[in-house]
Design a protein around this motif. Structure first.
Motif, PDB file in Angstrom:
ATOM      1  N   ASN A 161      17.692  -4.032 -31.346  1.00 21.19           N
ATOM      2  CA  ASN A 161      18.552  -3.153 -32.140  1.00 21.19           C
ATOM      3  C   ASN A 161      18.678  -1.764 -31.519  1.00 21.19           C
ATOM      4  OD1 ASN A 161      19.164  -5.079 -34.146  1.00 21.19           O
ATOM      5  ND2 ASN A 161      17.237  -4.660 -35.198  1.00 21.19           N
ATOM      6  N   LEU A 162      18.701  -1.753 -30.201  1.00 24.65           N
ATOM      7  CA  LEU A 162      18.919  -0.506 -29.472  1.00 24.65           C
ATOM      8  C   LEU A 162      19.615  -0.880 -28.158  1.00 24.65           C
ATOM      9  CD1 LEU A 162      18.257   2.564 -29.649  1.00 24.65           C
ATOM     10  CD2 LEU A 162      16.272   2.108 -28.218  1.00 24.65           C
ATOM     11  N   GLY A 163      20.478   0.006 -27.717  1.00 29.39           N
ATOM     12  CA  GLY A 163      21.177  -0.308 -26.471  1.00 29.39           C
ATOM     13  C   GLY A 163      22.681  -0.352 -26.715  1.00 29.39           C
ATOM     14  N   PRO A 164      23.451  -0.933 -25.775  1.00 22.61           N
ATOM     15  CA  PRO A 164      23.004  -1.586 -24.556  1.00 22.61           C
ATOM     16  C   PRO A 164      22.433  -0.607 -23.532  1.00 22.61           C
ATOM     17  CG  PRO A 164      25.383  -1.390 -24.557  1.00 22.61           C
ATOM     18  CD  PRO A 164      24.917  -0.913 -25.898  1.00 22.61           C
ATOM     19  N   ALA A 165      21.568  -1.136 -22.677  1.00 23.93           N
ATOM     20  CA  ALA A 165      20.923  -0.291 -21.680  1.00 23.93           C
ATOM     21  C   ALA A 165      21.161  -0.855 -20.283  1.00 23.93           C
ATOM     22  CB  ALA A 165      19.428  -0.162 -21.994  1.00 23.93           C
ATOM     23  N   LYS A 166      20.250  -1.681 -19.786  1.00 27.18           N
ATOM     24  CA  LYS A 166      20.389  -2.205 -18.428  1.00 27.18           C
ATOM     25  C   LYS A 166      21.537  -3.210 -18.300  1.00 27.18           C
ATOM     26  CE  LYS A 166      18.369  -0.657 -15.887  1.00 27.18           C
ATOM     27  NZ  LYS A 166      18.616   0.699 -15.311  1.00 27.18           N
ATOM     28  N   GLY A 167      22.032  -3.690 -19.437  1.00 24.70           N
ATOM     29  CA  GLY A 167      23.199  -4.556 -19.390  1.00 24.70           C
ATOM     30  C   GLY A 167      24.489  -3.807 -19.106  1.00 24.70           C
ATOM     31  N   LYS A 168      24.421  -2.472 -19.077  1.00 25.40           N
ATOM     32  CA  LYS A 168      25.630  -1.661 -18.927  1.00 25.40           C
ATOM     33  C   LYS A 168      25.504  -0.539 -17.893  1.00 25.40           C
ATOM     34  CE  LYS A 168      28.382  -3.089 -22.428  1.00 25.40           C
ATOM     35  NZ  LYS A 168      29.811  -3.420 -22.316  1.00 25.40           N
ATOM     36  N   PHE A 184      26.349  -5.715  -9.238  1.00 26.70           N
ATOM     37  CA  PHE A 184      25.696  -6.129 -10.486  1.00 26.70           C
ATOM     38  C   PHE A 184      24.200  -6.288 -10.256  1.00 26.70           C
ATOM     39  CE2 PHE A 184      29.792  -6.900 -12.213  1.00 26.70           C
ATOM     40  CZ  PHE A 184      29.645  -7.158 -13.578  1.00 26.70           C
ATOM     41  N   PRO A 185      23.394  -6.177 -11.330  1.00 24.64           N
ATOM     42  CA  PRO A 185      21.976  -6.515 -11.193  1.00 24.64           C
ATOM     43  C   PRO A 185      21.837  -7.923 -10.607  1.00 24.64           C
ATOM     44  CG  PRO A 185      22.391  -5.510 -13.325  1.00 24.64           C
ATOM     45  CD  PRO A 185      23.731  -5.738 -12.699  1.00 24.64           C
ATOM     46  N   ALA A 186      21.004  -8.063  -9.589  1.00 30.31           N
ATOM     47  CA  ALA A 186      20.895  -9.341  -8.884  1.00 30.31           C
ATOM     48  C   ALA A 186      20.475 -10.468  -9.816  1.00 30.31           C
ATOM     49  CB  ALA A 186      19.900  -9.209  -7.731  1.00 30.31           C
TER      50      ALA A 186
END
Length: 310
Positions: free
Chosen positions: A162-169, A117-119
């Motif tokens: 209102n765009l994504g998900p991006a770095k959360g996924k 996961f992202p640290a």
């Protein structure tokens, strides 16, 4: 038929899971070529030696060119919206069509892998899904298990744009343990064409959620047809069902309970997804490397901004 991709004696091979062994396909063609031929042809494929399961290391069954992840369960939508933005409920637009997003096909993990996961993320979550693997001529070749890992704190911030998900996924998805051809699961279909399969998830051996796959709003056939509308789906592309309800992810439970109970995933947690008729997919959560802070944004100053060519 259960088709696996695995490492044996230092080589990556493909074959059919049979009892407590693997019947290796002659020449061990890549999964992508097997899928492109269709699930009828795979039954006629020549086999070579049989190797015992204890001598192989299962890998992600394929690395798709594209991975579309749908959101096909009402209960999941309502719970996660309550957790992410506090609104809850299901938007009217959800009922119009099977919505999906594209996630990163280059970060696919397989059975037994550690998932980084992202640290910086502390609200770490799993997502219990079934994925369909597209075959030729917009057919479904088979099915596998999908874990759409989610960094909910990162997702919550970026979804405010209102765009994504991006770095959360996009840091990780898991597929496995193998692909079950569509004909094998045909007996589980109900009158509406939905797969009536029990799906469950455990964290460190304790069950967290359980739901029927047939509670999804659209069949995989409908989702495949919608994905191909005005576009193109190729053999080997993967379509996730979206997260099942009734505890298919922690965020749904957080929204329902009004607190982070059960707690977010932590380093060392072992997550196992099990789907009737397919198998189980287990991964261990770890932290990825720390990352540097981004440079500060350059804000637009209307007084000095140049809007015309000089």
């Amino acid at each position: 038929m259960r088709i696996a991709r695995f490492r044996h004696e230092g080589k990556i091979k493909t074959g059919e899971i049979k009892g407590d062994g693997v019947r290796v396909f002659a020449g061990s063609p890549p999964i992508e070529a097997i899928v492109a031929d269709g699930h009828d042809a795979v039954h006629e494929r020549e086999r070579a030696e049989i190797v015992p399961m204890e001598s192989v290391r299962l890998l992600a069954p394929l690395h798709p060119a594209s991975l579309r992840d749908f959101v096909a369960f009402e209960e999941h939508v309502a719970g996660v919206r309550r957790s992410i933005d506090g609104t809850g409920g299901v938007p009217d637009a959800w009922f119009d069509a099977p919505t999906f997003y594209f996630t990163n096909p280059h970060r696919i993990f397989g059975p037994g892998d550690e998932v980084p996961f992202p640290a910086a993320s502390v609200n770490r979550d799993f997502e219990l899904e079934v994925a369909a693997v597209a075959g030729p001529d917009e057919t479904i070749f088979g099915y596998t298990i999908l874990n759409d890992w989610s960094a909910r704190d990162l997702q919550k911030r970026e979804m405010q744009v209102n765009l994504g998900p991006a770095k959360g996924k996009d840091f990780a998805s898991s597929l496995g343990p193998w692909i079950v051809t569509a004909d094998e699961l045909e007996p589980f279909k109900d009158a509406g064409g939905f797969l009536d399969l029990w799906c469950s998830v455990t964290v460190n051996g304790a069950e967290v959620g359980r739901d029927l796959l047939s509670n999804m709003g659209w069949t995989f056939e409908t989702m495949l047809a919608y994905a191909a509308r005005d576009s193109l789906v190729r053999p080997g592309d993967v379509l996730g069902s979206g997260t099942v309800g009734n505890g298919g992810c922690l965020a749904e439970l957080w929204g329902r309970n009004g607190r982070q109970e059960p707690p977010p995933l932590r380093d060392g947690d072992v997550v196992t997804l099990t789907v009737q008729g397919i198998g189980s997919l287990t991964n261990t959560v770890i932290s990825g490397p720390a990352t540097d802070a981004l440079p500060a944004v350059r804000r637009r100053d209307p007084a000095t901004a140049r809007n015309e060519r000089q």
